[in-house]
Design a protein around this motif. Structure first.
Motif, mmCIF file in Angstrom:
data_model
loop_
_atom_site.group_PDB
_atom_site.id
_atom_site.type_symbol
_atom_site.label_atom_id
_atom_site.label_comp_id
_atom_site.label_asym_id
_atom_site.label_seq_id
_atom_site.Cartn_x
_atom_site.Cartn_y
_atom_site.Cartn_z
ATOM 1 N N ARG A 117 0.840 -1.307 -0.028
ATOM 2 C CA ARG A 117 -0.007 -0.097 0.036
ATOM 3 C C ARG A 117 0.912 1.288 0.218
ATOM 4 N NH1 ARG A 117 -2.372 -4.021 2.646
ATOM 5 N NH2 ARG A 117 -4.580 -4.664 1.986
ATOM 6 N N LEU A 118 0.732 2.168 -1.100
ATOM 7 C CA LEU A 118 1.620 3.318 -1.315
ATOM 8 C C LEU A 118 0.445 4.408 -1.378
ATOM 9 C CD1 LEU A 118 4.086 2.036 -3.893
ATOM 10 C CD2 LEU A 118 4.261 1.948 -1.304
ATOM 11 N N HIS A 119 1.027 5.747 -0.867
ATOM 12 C CA HIS A 119 0.205 6.923 -1.159
ATOM 13 C C HIS A 119 1.262 7.892 -1.621
ATOM 14 C CE1 HIS A 119 -2.931 9.802 -0.850
ATOM 15 N NE2 HIS A 119 -1.897 10.655 -0.060
ATOM 16 N N ASP A 120 1.062 8.233 -3.002
ATOM 17 C CA ASP A 120 1.824 9.491 -3.618
ATOM 18 C C ASP A 120 3.353 9.153 -3.498
ATOM 19 O OD1 ASP A 120 -0.442 10.699 -4.444
ATOM 20 O OD2 ASP A 120 -0.448 12.126 -2.884
ATOM 21 N N ALA A 121 3.761 7.874 -3.560
ATOM 22 C CA ALA A 121 5.331 7.612 -3.549
ATOM 23 C C ALA A 121 5.802 8.059 -4.808
ATOM 24 C CB ALA A 121 5.106 5.992 -3.198
#
Length: 313
Positions: A150-154
């Motif tokens: 799970r990534l956010h704005d990576a």
């Protein structure tokens, strides 16, 4: 047209053999090698870290590509791998190849801190990770809500997109891993010590079928063979899970691996003796004797792109 044959060498990652590794890399480049590789076994107390050795090898060479053979995904997140690979591409002028796998023998990996407690979960994570790596190399922020990551704005590159995009070669043997290779990889990287040569045609078909099912050309997957053994006039000849014998025996075997089994890149992995001398023998006495490429077997459909052109796939 068939691909040109590429040749490389696997170098020892042992802490006690560091001078041998560096000298063997220089010898390989001088004698025309296309790539050199190092194993990634961080859980072995005797071995140095491959991701520290690779930049050292890239700094000590000018032309050859350098590959991890292969990185065990469970010890590094896709973001860390993507950032490291993009950095190596940028600093080396595009000479890094990412060899990647689920890791093994897997039973001992969780005790060393592997992310996934079972091999099955590691394989599932690899299936998710390879497309994720390519998204991370795009230079755009990545938000991802998957089963394993799970990534956010990576963002995993320094500014612009990775150029060229690092090729991803997958070490695989069993059906699930072969399917992942066909779906996602730029190269298939098995090792003779872990398979029977009789199994290879079916494994090649499995990669091809997975590629077609994913809407890819089978030729998008370069077929790379780690060949463990020793070039030696004295030892009894073998051509099974180790290749042992004189230079002529090696040349005949590699020609057979290409024409009958469909491999187009060979990585010599010495298992005995001084790596420097073995590398000299391979590039001076074996490679010139390998028969020039002829028509490919009709069972496979290899393509015509070189490793250089496939770095953008």
């Amino acid at each position: 047209m068939a691909n040109s044959i590429l040749y490389g060498a696997a170098l020892p990652a042992s802490a006690k053999r560091l001078p041998e590794l560096l000298e063997a890399a220089a010898i390989a480049e001088e004698l025309g090698a296309d790539l050199v590789t190092v194993a990634d076994h961080p859980y072995l107390p005797s071995e140095l870290d491959a991701w520290t050795l690779v930049p050292l090898l890239l700094a000590r060479t000018r032309r050859v590509r350098v590959a991890t053979n292969v990185t065990a995904l469970p010890f590094r997140t896709p973001t860390v791998i993507a950032k490291g690979a993009a950095t190596l591409q940028h600093t080396s002028g595009g000479r890094f190849v990412l060899g990647l796998g689920a890791g093994g023998p897997y039973d001992g990996l969780p005790g060393w801190g592997a992310q996934w407690p079972t091999l099955g979960e590691s394989i599932g994570a690899l299936d998710e990770a390879i497309p994720l790596l390519r998204r991370l190399w795009s230079g755009r922020p990545v938000t991802h809500d998957g089963e394993y990551y799970r990534l956010h704005d990576a963002v995993a590159v320094a500014g612009a997109a990775a150029d060229p995009v690092p090729p991803v070669w997958v070490g695989s043997f069993k059906p699930r891993m072969l399917a992942i290779t066909g779906r996602h990889a730029d190269g298939w990287l098995p090792t003779n010590a872990y398979l029977s040569l009789d199994e290879v045609p079916a494994m090649q078909r499995a990669v091809d079928e997975a590629a077609v099912a994913a809407g890819r050309e089978p030729s998008a997957v370069r077929r790379v063979f780690n060949v463990m053994g020793v070039i030696d006039d004295e030892r009894p000849r073998r051509n099974d899970q180790l290749l042992i014998g004189p230079a002529g025996h090696w040349a005949e075997a590699l020609t057979d691996y290409r024409e009958r089994l469909g491999f187009e890149t060979f990585v010599f992995w010495p298992v005995h003796g001084d790596t420097r001398r073995q590398v000299e023998l391979f590039f001076q006495s074996v490679v010139p004797r390998v028969r020039l490429p002829g028509p490919w077997p009709t069972a496979r459909r290899p393509g015509g792109a070189s490793l250089r052109s496939r770095q953008s796939t």
